[in-house]
Motif scaffolding. Structure first.
Motif, short mmCIF file in Angstrom:
data_model
loop_
_atom_site.label_atom_id
_atom_site.label_comp_id
_atom_site.label_asym_id
_atom_site.label_seq_id
_atom_site.Cartn_x
_atom_site.Cartn_y
_atom_site.Cartn_z
N GLU A 202 4.24 22.31 61.43
CA GLU A 202 2.94 23.32 61.56
C GLU A 202 3.31 24.48 60.27
N ALA A 203 4.25 24.70 59.92
CA ALA A 203 4.68 25.58 58.84
C ALA A 203 4.45 24.94 57.58
N ASP A 204 4.84 23.46 57.59
CA ASP A 204 4.46 22.95 56.46
C ASP A 204 3.06 22.62 55.98
N LYS A 205 2.10 22.40 57.07
CA LYS A 205 0.80 22.37 56.99
C LYS A 205 0.09 23.55 56.37
N MET A 206 0.86 24.69 56.80
CA MET A 206 0.45 26.06 56.10
C MET A 206 0.87 26.33 55.00
N LYS A 207 1.97 25.47 54.38
CA LYS A 207 2.54 25.77 53.12
C LYS A 207 3.40 27.09 52.94
N ILE A 208 4.20 27.45 54.00
CA ILE A 208 5.00 28.50 54.14
C ILE A 208 6.34 27.98 53.27
N LYS A 209 6.67 28.92 52.75
CA LYS A 209 8.19 28.23 52.08
C LYS A 209 8.98 28.00 53.04
N LEU A 210 9.54 26.93 53.01
CA LEU A 210 10.68 26.31 53.98
C LEU A 210 12.17 26.15 53.11
N PHE A 211 13.11 26.78 53.47
CA PHE A 211 14.49 26.38 52.78
C PHE A 211 15.27 26.15 53.73
N GLY A 212 15.71 24.87 53.81
CA GLY A 212 16.86 24.36 54.61
C GLY A 212 18.17 24.25 54.15
N ILE A 213 19.06 24.73 54.87
CA ILE A 213 20.60 24.60 54.36
C ILE A 213 21.33 23.71 55.38
N CYS A 214 22.16 22.66 54.69
CA CYS A 214 22.74 21.69 55.42
C CYS A 214 22.34 20.95 56.49
N GLU A 285 23.72 11.19 47.01
CA GLU A 285 22.55 11.25 45.83
C GLU A 285 21.41 12.27 46.22
N ASN A 286 21.28 12.42 47.47
CA ASN A 286 19.92 13.36 47.83
C ASN A 286 20.64 14.67 48.21
N TYR A 287 21.51 15.11 47.39
CA TYR A 287 22.12 16.50 47.73
C TYR A 287 21.43 17.62 47.83
N ALA A 288 20.14 17.62 47.25
CA ALA A 288 19.17 18.77 47.28
C ALA A 288 17.95 18.22 46.82
N PHE A 289 16.82 18.45 47.51
CA PHE A 289 15.36 18.10 47.35
C PHE A 289 14.55 19.21 47.28
N GLN A 290 13.44 19.03 46.42
CA GLN A 290 12.38 20.15 46.37
C GLN A 290 11.10 19.84 46.26
N GLY A 291 10.15 20.35 46.80
CA GLY A 291 8.74 20.19 46.74
C GLY A 291 7.81 21.56 46.45
N ASP A 292 6.77 21.48 46.71
CA ASP A 292 5.92 22.65 46.28
C ASP A 292 6.28 23.99 47.07
N HIS A 293 6.54 23.64 48.24
CA HIS A 293 6.94 24.90 49.06
C HIS A 293 8.23 24.63 49.87
N ILE A 294 8.99 23.66 49.52
CA ILE A 294 10.12 23.08 50.28
C ILE A 294 11.26 22.96 49.61
N LEU A 295 12.40 23.32 49.77
CA LEU A 295 13.64 23.33 49.18
C LEU A 295 14.49 22.89 50.24
N GLY A 296 15.52 21.69 50.04
CA GLY A 296 16.61 21.74 51.20
C GLY A 296 17.94 21.45 50.14
#
Length: 352
Positions: A202-214, A285-296
């Motif tokens: 739901e947060a993704d649909k609203m394009k709220i900034k999402l920052f995930g750690i580990c 390989e996928n140690y960090a990823f990023q999109g428009d409003h997503i960072l992991g």
């Protein structure tokens, strides 16, 4: 890379302010993240030191033991409630309401506080705590690990225990941090996982900034079209300080070996939708990823050597001693790049 930061501490004790001397000097703390995880921990340590609760010559081992005490956790709770008057990469000014038995009392208001004018509309952020052992080991510690980095002036931060199925109202929310966890993103036997997945979608649909750690990084992937798996291609968890295998461009710098702190046995095997890899490590390989409003990020921006030592000194893992040795060996190489990592993640979260 040595990084020192100054923290100006304003202590309000009932109707008085606490000064360092009759000259109305405010308390100033200098710290390096090579020792304190961040300035919130430095403040709590300073307060205990002022009240002569422990010896001044504090080793990292004694510091790790100090984190176990109820008194230190309670002090972190007070610091977590502090009002940030100013926050930059080099300086922080914080106001605490705390009754102390040291210093010089005066009713005179500090000039810094007189000049502070809070904004009517504040940015609103949420910290989602996903650690099942929160009540046993991490009360106030998990909040301080993140607030000491990300909490700035004119912001409201809300804390939610996802393990209790508690989530914020998404309306008017500017950003979300999903913490690390000893749980596995792909283990659906825990009932709090599915509500978390639904909330993040739901947060993704609203394009709220999402920052995930580990774990947060893995659960973002798992809930948004990617996949997290157990890391079967290595013989044990990867812990300690490690250097990225990819170059990292930061401002006018090109860093070939950005150092980060890690502890993980799972990884993102498939990226979530509309993201790309921005960091890789030798084992992942996928140690960090990023999109428009997503960072992991698979690593822990909030960790330093102390936090890893704290975790393993209290661990019942049969490989505990091996992990401690892995950590200690990793600390001998490279530089601490915490300031760069903090600025990078903060800039993402707050559109700087």
């Amino acid at each position: 890379m040595e990084f020192n930061k100054q923290v100006t501490l304003i202590i309000q004790s009932e109707n008085h302010f606490i000064y360092k001397s009759e000259a109305l000097e405010l308390y100033s703390i200098k710290y390096s993240p090579n020792f304190d995880p961040n300035d919130f921990f430095a403040i709590a340590r300073f307060l205990m030191q002022q009240q002569q609760k422990f010896q001044e010559d504090l080793t990292i081992e004694l510091y790790a033991d100090l984190l176990l005490t109820q008194e230190f956790k309670e002090l972190l709770g007070i610091v977590n409630q502090g009002v940030i008057l100013k926050a930059t990469s080099q300086e922080k000014v914080i106001l605490l309401n705390y009754n102390v038995n040291f210093g010089f009392k005066s009713e005179i208001i500090p000039d810094i506080l007189k000049q502070y004018t809070p904004k009517d509309i504040k940015k609103r952020y949420a910290l989602l705590i996903t650690e099942p052992l929160y009540y046993k080991e991490y009360v106030n510690i998990m909040e301080a690990m993140h607030f000491g980095i990300y909490k700035e002036e004119n912001e409201d931060w809300e804390v939610y225990l996802v393990i209790e199925n508690k989530f914020p109202d998404l309306q008017g929310l500017d950003g979300i941090i999903i913490t690390g966890s000893s749980s596995a993103a792909y283990d659906l036997s825990e009932e709090w996982k599915e509500p978390l997945f639904k909330f993040l979608r739901e947060a993704d649909k609203m394009k709220i900034k999402l920052f995930g750690i580990c774990f947060g990084h893995q659960v973002l992937a798992h809930s948004l079209g990617g996949e997290a798996q157990k890391m079967n291609h290595v013989d044990r968890m990867q812990v300690g300080r490690t250097a990225l295998s990819t170059q990292f461009k930061w401002k006018d710098q090109l860093i070939n070996n950005l150092n980060v702190y890690q502890i993980h046995g799972d990884y993102v095997a498939q990226l979530p939708k509309n993201t790309e890899v921005v960091m890789s490590a030798r084992h992942c390989e996928n140690y960090a990823f990023q999109g428009d409003h997503i960072l992991g990020v698979q690593f822990h921006p909030e960790f330093n050597a102390l936090m890893l030592l704290y975790i393993f000194r209290n661990s019942s893992d049969p490989l505990r001693d091996i992990y401690i040795q892995d950590c200690q060996e990793s600390f001998k190489e490279g530089f601490d790049h915490q300031q760069i990592i903090w600025e990078f993640t903060n800039n993402f979260l707050k559109n700087k």
